[in-house]
Write an enzyme that holds these catalytic residues in place. Structure first.
Site, PDB file in Angstrom:
ATOM      1  N   ASP A   1      46.591  35.061  43.620  1.00 30.33           N
ATOM      2  CA  ASP A   1      46.916  34.278  44.819  1.00 30.33           C
ATOM      3  C   ASP A   1      48.157  34.874  45.487  1.00 30.33           C
ATOM      4  O   ASP A   1      49.148  35.134  44.806  1.00 30.33           O
ATOM      5  CB  ASP A   1      47.171  32.831  44.376  1.00 30.33           C
TER       6      ASP A   1
ATOM      7  N   ASP B   1      42.968  35.382  46.498  1.00 30.59           N
ATOM      8  CA  ASP B   1      42.577  35.782  47.855  1.00 30.59           C
ATOM      9  C   ASP B   1      42.446  37.295  47.951  1.00 30.59           C
ATOM     10  O   ASP B   1      42.745  38.020  46.992  1.00 30.59           O
ATOM     11  CB  ASP B   1      43.575  35.237  48.879  1.00 30.59           C
TER      12      ASP B   1
ATOM     13  N   ASP C   1      28.424  40.760  46.539  1.00 28.08           N
ATOM     14  CA  ASP C   1      27.389  39.876  46.016  1.00 28.08           C
ATOM     15  C   ASP C   1      26.439  39.524  47.163  1.00 28.08           C
ATOM     16  O   ASP C   1      26.893  39.181  48.260  1.00 28.08           O
ATOM     17  CB  ASP C   1      28.051  38.593  45.490  1.00 28.08           C
TER      18      ASP C   1
ATOM     19  N   ASP D   1      22.037  38.165  43.640  1.00 25.43           N
ATOM     20  CA  ASP D   1      21.980  36.879  42.955  1.00 25.43           C
ATOM     21  C   ASP D   1      20.532  36.384  42.789  1.00 25.43           C
ATOM     22  O   ASP D   1      19.780  36.365  43.778  1.00 25.43           O
ATOM     23  CB  ASP D   1      22.765  35.875  43.815  1.00 25.43           C
TER      24      ASP D   1
ATOM     25  N   HIS E   1      31.008  35.661  35.386  1.00 26.00           N
ATOM     26  CA  HIS E   1      31.546  34.365  35.822  1.00 26.00           C
ATOM     27  C   HIS E   1      30.650  33.193  35.415  1.00 26.00           C
ATOM     28  O   HIS E   1      31.008  32.047  35.659  1.00 26.00           O
ATOM     29  CB  HIS E   1      31.722  34.391  37.339  1.00 26.00           C
ATOM     30  N   ASP E   2      29.476  33.454  34.864  1.00 31.64           N
ATOM     31  CA  ASP E   2      28.577  32.371  34.437  1.00 31.64           C
ATOM     32  C   ASP E   2      28.621  32.162  32.930  1.00 31.64           C
ATOM     33  O   ASP E   2      27.790  31.415  32.397  1.00 31.64           O
ATOM     34  CB  ASP E   2      27.131  32.700  34.837  1.00 31.64           C
TER      35      ASP E   2
HETATM   36  C1  NOJ Z   1      23.783  32.954  39.808  1.00 30.58           C
HETATM   37  C2  NOJ Z   1      25.256  33.063  40.004  1.00 30.58           C
HETATM   38  O1  NOJ Z   1      25.761  34.061  39.162  1.00 30.58           O
HETATM   39  C3  NOJ Z   1      25.826  31.709  39.729  1.00 30.58           C
HETATM   40  O2  NOJ Z   1      27.233  31.713  39.647  1.00 30.58           O
HETATM   41  C4  NOJ Z   1      25.343  30.770  40.787  1.00 30.58           C
HETATM   42  O3  NOJ Z   1      25.766  29.471  40.461  1.00 30.58           O
HETATM   43  C5  NOJ Z   1      23.820  30.786  40.901  1.00 30.58           C
HETATM   44  N1  NOJ Z   1      23.253  32.095  40.822  1.00 30.58           N
HETATM   45  C6  NOJ Z   1      23.399  30.215  42.216  1.00 30.58           C
HETATM   46  O4  NOJ Z   1      23.740  31.091  43.242  1.00 30.58           O
END
Ligand code: NOJ
Length: 563
Positions: free
Chosen positions: A24, A32, A101, A203, A332-333
């Site tokens: 940040d 950012d 992305d 994605d 990130h998931d």
């Molecule tokens: C996969 C992405 O990696 C995830 O973070 C997102 O919530 C879902 N697709 C929906 O876009």
């Protein structure tokens, strides 16, 4: 090797930046674009070649930027388009490539197209999305990842119809069957490529094609919607068209996010002759420690090393002749690499974090690191639901609460599984907010940044996880055989050690990785009657005991050259 077989995106090392959590500079507690610019020299110092940037487009942030309301504008919290242009210029000046992305299975419900589409049944944008008129009755069930009650059809009073959303109710699915939608998307992709970006991470890309008769889930899917979503009738037609209309016109890379895609379908996406994508992220590893189809629940017995090896060996074999793989252990998931695949106890954290880095950097396939992996960031394991921010955890909590289910077990699960574990702010130093922000961060900082788990402290320590990472990256770069060499699994049934060779023409490497908290003794036939030269070990010492005998300390990693 034939020079024309070599590709920058095969030899590069990728670093994923989750912009919200990186740096940040404005004091609002949210990362950012200027923050990323500030840290480019750091990223470059790691030996990284390519940055994958999670979405920075305009978004109401229902799903942290994966709900886009304008594909050609930057999210206000992150900066402006001129900040973005500066980022790209500064990256290219440092010979860093930028992969953006591409989120085109769905938009935000605040996107202009959807606002129009909702208005009336005869609006020109109506057919940009999937609508089901209520007079036809209730639509056939579709599962939604982020809906409180798991229902992907949302009733909209305004036109007495349901719209489809595989993710949250604020993420309506685009109708790719409409050629106008595809043209809009291709134009938008050209817009970014003309700016000079170097690729897209796509994605949930296999979900874009849908049977617009919306049949009941066919029985062969056995109640599992994910592979059904990934097998739409026109998927490969669209990907090939996208390739011809856009991708093939630039020197760029593409990597699809492909839930539901199995090994026998892999080459449909990445066989070069089919002209679709370059690589994709399969979901087999990320599902290994999950409970069957319950993608968000951890398996009680977690996972076995033999299963882990099998997944990687099978996928390597899939791309042995054609296509190219991608290697990753988090994003990130997902929860943090070392907490999930290694051991983040005080005793084993250093060796397991560096062992896992060694793994990604000695396998075939492009290695992807998630920000903070290079210093061994760990799961934060929040005890209280109030600390979580992720729509996925929050909505599932609400659902279970409604159903009167025991919530302690849910929190225990989220402490290991929640996406928020992987989203805590980057740990730059040991000050109050870890050097991430002057103000309260949007998500709590892990307290272990005060105990040496931060960039500043690790830069000063020769034996740190960070300094090992840099050495390991250089090792890959200096040995083409670690990029392109054939992979051969050894000790298939061993539950302590992952061992393999990589061979390119007359170069041969042996990689030994301990996934065990105990000392492990192994015999490697390939080491018999050859000279065994240690190139790098996370322990500073060789595990070689002479001849074909090796003794590895807990989580020890060794890379040898065999002559
Ligand atoms: C996969 C992405 O990696 C995830 O973070 C997102 O919530 C879902 N697709 C929906 O876009």
């Amino acid at each position: 090797m034939e020079p024309n077989q070599r590709k920058w995106w095969k030899e590069g090392v990728v670093y994923q930046v989750y912009p919200r959590s990186f740096q940040d500079t404005t004091g609002n507690g949210v990362g950012d674009i200027q923050g990323i610019i500030k840290r480019l020299d750091y990223i470059k110092s790691l030996g990284i070649d390519i940055i994958w940037l999670s979405p920075v487009y305009k978004s109401p942030n229902d799903d942290n930027g994966y709900d886009i309301s304008d594909y050609r504008a930057i999210m206000e919290e992150f900066g402006t388009m001129s900040d973005f242009d500066e980022l790209l210029e500064e990256m290219h000046a440092r010979d860093l490539k930028l992969v953006m992305d591409l989120v085109v299975n769905h938009t935000s419900d605040e996107h202009h197209w959807f606002k129009e589409s909702r208005k009336s049944r005869d609006n020109p944008y109506r057919d940009y999305y999937h609508w089901w008129p209520a007079e036809k009755g209730t639509p056939p069930k579709r599962f939604s990842y982020f809906d409180v009650d798991g229902n992907a059809w949302k009733y909209d009073e305004l036109t007495d119809s349901y719209y489809l959303h595989y993710f949250s109710i604020k993420q309506p699915d685009l109708k790719w069957e409409n050629p106008k939608v595809r043209q809009e998307i291709y134009d938008m992709m050209h817009f970014w490529f003309k700016k000079g970006i170097d690729g897209f991470r796509m994605d949930v890309i296999p979900f874009i094609s849908k049977d617009t008769d919306y049949p009941e889930l066919p029985v062969e899917y056995n109640g599992n919607y994910v592979p059904f979503y990934a097998n739409g009738p026109r998927l490969h037609e669209y990907l090939h068209e996208m390739n011809q209309e856009v991708l093939s016109k630039y020197d760029i890379m593409t990597v699809g996010e492909t839930p539901g895609v199995s090994r026998d379908q892999a080459l449909l996406f990445v066989d070069e002759d089919r002209e679709e994508l370059n690589m994709f992220f399969h979901f087999e590893l990320m599902s290994l420690d999950r409970d069957g189809d319950e993608v968000f629940w951890m398996r009680k017995d977690r996972w076995k090393l033999t299963e882990f090896k099998k997944i990687h060996s099978d996928w390597d074999a899939t791309f042995a002749e054609k296509g190219w793989g991608s290697m990753f252990l988090s994003n990130h998931d997902n929860p943090r690499t070392v907490s999930r695949w290694g051991n983040d106890s005080e005793e084993h954290w250093h060796h397991s974090a560096t062992m896992l880095q060694t793994f990604l950097l000695t396998m075939k396939g492009t290695p992807y690191f998630y920000y903070g992996d290079e210093i061994g960031m760990t799961n934060i394991r929040f005890d209280n639901i109030e600390d979580y921010q992720d729509i996925n955890t929050l909505n599932r909590y609400e659902l279970l609460k409604e159903q009167g289910v025991e919530l302690d077990a849910f929190i225990a699960n989220e402490k290991e599984a929640s996406r928020d574990n992987g989203r805590t702010p980057m740990q730059w130093d040991s000050t109050e907010n870890a050097g991430f922000s002057e103000e309260k961060p949007w998500l709590k900082v892990h307290p272990n940044h005060k105990e040496g788990l931060n960039v500043a402290d690790q830069e000063k320590d020769e034996s740190s996880v960070l300094n090992y990472f840099k050495k390991m990256v250089q090792l890959r770069k200096n040995h083409l055989g670690l990029v392109y060499g054939d992979y051969k699994l050894l000790l298939k049934d061993n539950e302590q050690v992952y061992a393999y060779t990589r061979t390119l023409e007359d170069e041969k490497y042996l990689v030994l990785l301990s996934f065990s908290t105990e000392t492990a003794k192994v015999e490697i036939e390939e080491a018999e009657n050859t000279s065994v030269e240690l190139l790098l070990s996370n322990d500073g010492h060789s595990a070689h005991r002479g001849g074909n005998g090796f003794e590895l300390k807990p989580y020890q990693a060794c890379v040898y050259k065999l002559n």
